[in-house]
Design an enzyme around this catalytic site. Sequence first.
Site, mmCIF file in Angstrom:
data_model
loop_
_atom_site.group_PDB
_atom_site.id
_atom_site.type_symbol
_atom_site.label_atom_id
_atom_site.label_comp_id
_atom_site.label_asym_id
_atom_site.label_seq_id
_atom_site.Cartn_x
_atom_site.Cartn_y
_atom_site.Cartn_z
ATOM 1 N N ASP A 59 -11.083 2.737 3.982
ATOM 2 C CA ASP A 59 -11.527 1.425 3.746
ATOM 3 C C ASP A 59 -12.908 1.172 3.666
ATOM 4 O OD1 ASP A 59 -9.316 -0.647 3.888
ATOM 5 O OD2 ASP A 59 -9.150 -0.557 5.920
ATOM 6 N N GLN A 116 -4.761 -1.667 9.651
ATOM 7 C CA GLN A 116 -4.754 -3.203 8.737
ATOM 8 C C GLN A 116 -5.268 -4.259 9.592
ATOM 9 O OE1 GLN A 116 -3.689 -3.371 5.785
ATOM 10 N NE2 GLN A 116 -4.065 -5.750 5.888
ATOM 11 N N LYS A 124 0.841 -1.076 -0.008
ATOM 12 C CA LYS A 124 -0.085 0.045 -0.002
ATOM 13 C C LYS A 124 0.866 1.298 0.118
ATOM 14 C CE LYS A 124 -3.875 -2.545 2.129
ATOM 15 N NZ LYS A 124 -4.437 -2.843 3.410
HETATM 16 N N1 GUN Z 1 -7.031 -7.055 5.975
HETATM 17 C C1 GUN Z 1 -7.382 -7.671 4.740
HETATM 18 N N2 GUN Z 1 -8.039 -6.720 3.940
HETATM 19 C C2 GUN Z 1 -8.090 -5.793 4.557
HETATM 20 C C3 GUN Z 1 -8.552 -4.735 3.971
HETATM 21 O O1 GUN Z 1 -9.210 -4.327 3.074
HETATM 22 N N3 GUN Z 1 -8.255 -3.328 4.837
HETATM 23 C C4 GUN Z 1 -7.569 -3.568 5.956
HETATM 24 N N4 GUN Z 1 -7.682 -2.482 6.845
HETATM 25 N N5 GUN Z 1 -7.149 -4.679 6.518
HETATM 26 C C5 GUN Z 1 -7.406 -5.648 5.681
#
Ligand code: GUN
Length: 273
Positions: free
Chosen positions: A114, A91, A47
Amino acid sequence: MILDGKALSNKVLEDVKERVSKLSIQPHLVVILVGDNPASRIYVRNKKLAAEKVGIKSTVIELPVTVTEDELLGRISELNEDKDVTGILVQLPLPEHIDKNKVITTISPKKDVDGFTPENVGRLAIGLEPYFYPATPQGIIMLLDEYNVQIEGADAVVIGRSNIVGKPMSQMLLKRNATVTTAHSYTKNIEDKIKTADIVISAVGKKIVRCKMVNKNSCIVDVGIFRDANGKLTGDVDFDCVSPTVKYISPVPGGVGPMTIASLMYNASKVYV
Ligand code: GUN
């Protein structure tokens, strides 16, 4: 036909880069990583790299696995108030002593890249525009649209009901006027439902969509990604035998994964504050 997520993701990232270059302020995404889950570490790194590529400032805050819930909530509250920060992503998964839903609920909906906060989820559910759509389903919709897969009126089966993929995916397909079945581990006759579906989105994390379950007009989107017994990256769909039958299929890797990152960067380029 292969739904080439890698190719489309590059196009989307180019568009995001252009969009960011025209903004009067530089977006700033803050990613919070708690503990040292190796998969999470890789996702967070990807990311950050993607953000740099499109001109979005990014900061990773690493907190030890021992961080208390109060400390984490405090950090989020500070970021909510910080005028320099336009996006906040915590995350997942989080350590067990931290209540994930308390954490998500604390994030300002206007910085919730998100799309996981109750306000954004609720907005989607009642037909108001959310500030952000969850990245994976949004990336999948971009992919379907790119290949002109008809969503309106389609019979769609979403396998999986997670807050991250399955539930928002179902809502977004419904918003686009598909007839949606959200299937999960308690669903009866899942094979029959997949067999007659126009669109199948599988987000389970194990082999579930097999050769005889699909029809020749269907579009199969594979969200799963895991390593098989031989250590090879694979998805929920038995690609080798399903792909010759169906009309559209997304590969693993190179399908939904790159689209998720691109879609997240699109979100991170939206500035509300
Ligand atoms: N863990 C797995 N997929 C995601 C996501 O799309 N966002 C976040 N914050 N954590 C994750």
